[in-house]
Design an enzyme around this catalytic site. Structure first.
Site, mmCIF file in Angstrom:
data_model
loop_
_atom_site.group_PDB
_atom_site.id
_atom_site.type_symbol
_atom_site.label_atom_id
_atom_site.label_comp_id
_atom_site.label_asym_id
_atom_site.label_seq_id
_atom_site.Cartn_x
_atom_site.Cartn_y
_atom_site.Cartn_z
ATOM 1 N N GLU A 11 -4.889 -13.403 7.384
ATOM 2 C CA GLU A 11 -6.116 -13.145 8.148
ATOM 3 C C GLU A 11 -6.768 -14.439 8.647
ATOM 4 O OE1 GLU A 11 -7.442 -8.867 6.150
ATOM 5 O OE2 GLU A 11 -8.003 -10.719 5.146
ATOM 6 N N GLY A 75 -7.566 0.171 6.098
ATOM 7 C CA GLY A 75 -6.915 1.462 6.211
ATOM 8 C C GLY A 75 -7.765 2.387 7.076
ATOM 9 N N ILE A 153 -6.181 1.630 -1.213
ATOM 10 C CA ILE A 153 -6.068 3.095 -1.128
ATOM 11 C C ILE A 153 -4.730 3.463 -0.479
ATOM 12 C CG2 ILE A 153 -7.151 5.211 -0.283
ATOM 13 C CD1 ILE A 153 -8.913 3.640 -2.286
ATOM 14 N N MET A 173 -11.608 -3.902 1.229
ATOM 15 C CA MET A 173 -11.960 -4.362 -0.106
ATOM 16 C C MET A 173 -13.021 -5.472 -0.138
ATOM 17 S SD MET A 173 -8.060 -4.146 -1.626
ATOM 18 C CE MET A 173 -8.470 -4.277 -3.353
ATOM 19 N N GLU A 174 -13.634 -5.778 1.014
ATOM 20 C CA GLU A 174 -14.597 -6.890 1.025
ATOM 21 C C GLU A 174 -15.882 -6.633 1.810
ATOM 22 O OE1 GLU A 174 -11.353 -7.459 2.217
ATOM 23 O OE2 GLU A 174 -10.554 -8.183 0.304
ATOM 24 N N ASP A 197 -2.955 0.485 8.435
ATOM 25 C CA ASP A 197 -2.287 1.600 7.752
ATOM 26 C C ASP A 197 -3.250 2.760 7.723
ATOM 27 O OD1 ASP A 197 -3.725 1.599 4.911
ATOM 28 O OD2 ASP A 197 -3.418 -0.475 5.489
#
Ligand code: ADE
Length: 228
Positions: A11, A75, A153, A173-174, A197
């Site tokens: 990233e 996701g 997930i 997640m952030e 995804d």
């Protein structure tokens, strides 16, 4: 000074390569000061997860960042969004926060608001830059709720739960941790997530396959923001 944050090497890698006058700073994660197209920036690779994002936000502000833009992958959760589409967070929630034992709804951190919102001007600027970049490439660029938790997930049932419980567009997640930290630090922030995804049974193979594409698109956005 513009702050740019990503969680993983993929990233931030291409943004780092394009920085001039790079100075490595001390901090809880990789933290660089430099220039992107002549504009002073602070770049952080925060590492994965909510605590890392909050630590990095604090370190970036100490290093002089006056705004923070996170770019990374997520996701897809909302119907109609798929791999390659882009979500800019207009609300942030922590899906793994659970104070239901004390009567709070799921997703509440006690003492914190039910959700966080980004800086409207920064988000508008980011959305405009993304629409110019991504529209011609055929990707949807939407504003929506981003939910964050310390969980990757990869289960369709969990996606359905995130959708019905939080009306989420994307899961990562952030973002909501940056949102919480930035609100305490008083720094404007925005979060951009390119969907890698669908957070379902295929997520663990879709996610790595997509990272290079996401890296190039994150770099393009960083240049557009530096040049704005
Ligand atoms: N980041 C990218 N894909 C994700 C997923 N499925 N869950 C959590 N974070 C992600």
């Amino acid at each position: 000074m513009l702050g740019l944050m990503g969680a993983m090497e993929d990233e931030v890698r291409l943004i780092r390569e394009d920085l001039d006058e790079v100075v490595e700073l001390d901090g809880p994660c990789e933290l660089l000061r430099g220039r992107l197209d002549g504009t002073p920036v602070v770049l952080a690779k925060c590492g994965i997860g909510k605590v890392n994002a909050a630590l990095a936000a604090s370190a970036m502000v100490q290093a002089g960042a006056t705004s923070i833009v996170f770019t990374g992958v997520a996701g897809a959760v909302a119907p109609g969004l798929g791999i390659g589409d882009v979500v800019v967070g207009d609300k942030f929630r922590q899906h793994d926060a659970d104070d239901t034992a004390f009567g709070n709804p799921i997703g509440i951190v006690p003492g914190e608001p039910a959700f966080w919102e980004p800086d409207p001007d920064l988000s508008t600027k980011v959305l405009g830059a993304l629409r110019a970049l991504e529209g011609p490439r055929g990707h949807h660029v939407v504003a929506g709720t981003i939910v964050s938790g310390d969980q990757f997930i990869a289960q369709a049932e969990k996606v359905a739960w995130l959708r019905t419980t939080f009306d989420a567009s994307a899961v990562e997640m952030e973002g909501a941790a940056l949102a919480q930290a930035a609100s305490h630090l008083g720094v404007p922030f925005a979060v951009v997530r390119i969907l890698s995804d669908s957070a379902d049974g295929d997520a663990t193979s879709d996610f790595p396959a997509f990272l290079n594409d996401a890296a190039r698109r994150g770099r393009d956005l960083a240049h557009a923001l530096a040049q704005a």
